[in-house]
Write an enzyme that holds these catalytic residues in place. Structure first.
Site, mmCIF file in Angstrom:
data_model
loop_
_atom_site.group_PDB
_atom_site.id
_atom_site.type_symbol
_atom_site.label_atom_id
_atom_site.label_comp_id
_atom_site.label_asym_id
_atom_site.label_seq_id
_atom_site.Cartn_x
_atom_site.Cartn_y
_atom_site.Cartn_z
ATOM 1 C CD GLU A 152 -2.814 -1.254 2.661
ATOM 2 O OE1 GLU A 152 -2.432 -0.319 3.405
ATOM 3 O OE2 GLU A 152 -3.583 -2.031 2.605
ATOM 4 C CD GLU A 261 -4.613 -7.889 1.976
ATOM 5 O OE1 GLU A 261 -5.447 -7.316 2.659
ATOM 6 O OE2 GLU A 261 -3.461 -7.538 2.236
HETATM 7 C C1 GLA Z 1 -4.916 -4.403 4.369
HETATM 8 C C2 GLA Z 1 -3.478 -5.141 4.816
HETATM 9 C C3 GLA Z 1 -4.004 -6.834 5.570
HETATM 10 C C4 GLA Z 1 -4.962 -6.505 6.577
HETATM 11 C C5 GLA Z 1 -6.196 -5.881 5.897
HETATM 12 C C6 GLA Z 1 -7.384 -5.702 6.767
HETATM 13 O O1 GLA Z 1 -5.343 -4.869 3.385
HETATM 14 O O2 GLA Z 1 -2.848 -5.447 3.561
HETATM 15 O O3 GLA Z 1 -2.924 -7.099 6.071
HETATM 16 O O4 GLA Z 1 -4.776 -5.661 7.697
HETATM 17 O O5 GLA Z 1 -5.752 -4.429 5.418
HETATM 18 O O6 GLA Z 1 -7.684 -6.701 7.490
#
Ligand code: GLA
Length: 351
Positions: A152, A261
């Site tokens: 990020e 994710e």
């Molecule tokens: C981001 C992070 C993850 C997690 C999510 C929320 O996407 O990359 O590791 O913390 O937020 O669960």
């Protein structure tokens, strides 16, 4: 009668539809395409053990490999939880995606300060970053085949032209903190696949920033091998066309793509309602349709899309119970609160 019986047997043998879907194995069904992962922590390895063993063949530590948990204090590492995850993966023959080495979040203040609390300089922070990456990546060399090296780093606010998000890493080191992180990770494990990972990676203005960032890194010869698309989506957004366009654009960089994710919230991001005790039938039907469409798309691109990880094994293990509305129940995954397959599971596995 006889031929029906034979057909049933045949279907069973090829993992077909006559078998109760819950008895099917998600990752085996997807073996021709890509591994299917879930995030875990030591608790989930117990509470969701059967589900994890049966349906997922790739694991990501939800939190326990992040800086704040694995390296909470200067010169002190806590590997206990990360080691448990690595051992479980080893025992049950699961892949492990490493997550994550350099991030603006869940990184303790001490990293950026000296013992008196004053900010440290660029050289000192690079040294700390190198030491951290070297220690963590080398420790799990035998277990972890790929790492989200930088998480990020791209600015996603639309009202600014800034490419990189403001962070201590950026302020103290400058934009080269990103390439340095990749170089250090590569030095620690030359075999690991190294990823840049981000959310909203299909939203055109952010997608193009991520594309340019990774293109510049590749043009400079930085060891980067993949882009992670976080997949924190919902049952209305993003469109299949937007996801497809992002996959095609990133794939043109000749990097691997991982969906890292994945969860499909039943709420739009700005929907803050808190009245639902159960999801509506419409929500579950829409979610099932969306999962079906998304996985159909993923299968189409399995030459470049080489891993799909859910952010939770079942609906009772999701960060979305607390985000963006604290304490509100959500139902974003393929298995319900009791670990039973949902309609969405059936649609993902029946093709
Ligand atoms: C981001 C992070 C993850 C997690 C999510 C929320 O996407 O990359 O590791 O913390 O937020 O669960």
């Amino acid at each position: 009668m006889g031929s029906l019986w034979i057909k049933r047997r045949l279907n069973l043998l090829i993992g077909g539809r006559t078998m109760a879907n819950g008895n099917q194995c998600l990752y085996r069904k997807y073996q021709p395409y890509f591994p299917i992962g879930t995030c875990v922590d030591p608790k989930a390895l117990q509470t969701h053990k059967d589900l994890i063993i049966q349906h997922y063949n790739s694991l990501t530590a939800e939190n326990h490999m992040k800086f704040a948990l694995i390296h909470p204090r200067h010169e002190y590492y806590d590997f206990s939880a990360a080691d448990q995850i690595a051992a479980f993966a080893n025992d049950y023959d699961k892949l492990v995606r490493g997550h994550t080495l350099v991030w603006h979040n869940q990184t303790p203040d001490w990293v950026f300060q000296d013992l008196t609390g004053q900010p440290i300089d660029k050289a000192a922070l690079l040294k700390r970053m190198e030491e951290h990456i070297h220690t963590v990546v080398s420790r799990y060399r035998k277990h972890i085949y790929c790492w989200d090296v930088v998480n990020e780093a791209v600015e996603d606010k639309e009202d600014t032209n800034a490419v990189l998000r403001d962070s201590h890493w950026l302020r103290i080191i400058g934009p080269e903190f990103i390439e340095k992180a990749f170089e250090y990770a590569h030095a620690a494990d030359a075999n690991a696949l190294l990823f840049y990972n981000d959310y909203n990676a299909c939203t055109p203005h952010k997608r193009d920033k991520i594309y340019n960032l990774v293109k510049n890194l590749k043009d400079k010869g930085v060891p980067i091998h993949g882009i992670g698309l976080q997949g924190h989506w919902n049952i209305y957004w993003p469109s299949i066309d937007e996801i497809r366009a992002a996959i095609e654009k990133y794939a043109s960089l000749e990097v691997e793509l991982h969906i890292t994710e994945l969860d499909l919230s039943v709420f739009k991001f700005d929907d803050v309602r808190t009245d639902l005790k159960e999801p509506t039938n419409e929500m579950m039907e829409l979610q099932a349709k969306r999962y079906e469409g998304i996985f159909k798309l993923f299968r189409e691109y399995s030459d470049v899309l080489t891993s799909v990880t859910f952010w939770g094994a079942a609906d009772d293990q999701t960060w979305l119970h607390d985000f963006p509305v604290k304490g509100r129940t959500n139902w974003p995954l393929l298995f319900d609160m009791n670990h039973h397959p949902k309609q969405a599971f059936n649609r993902v596995i029946d093709f």
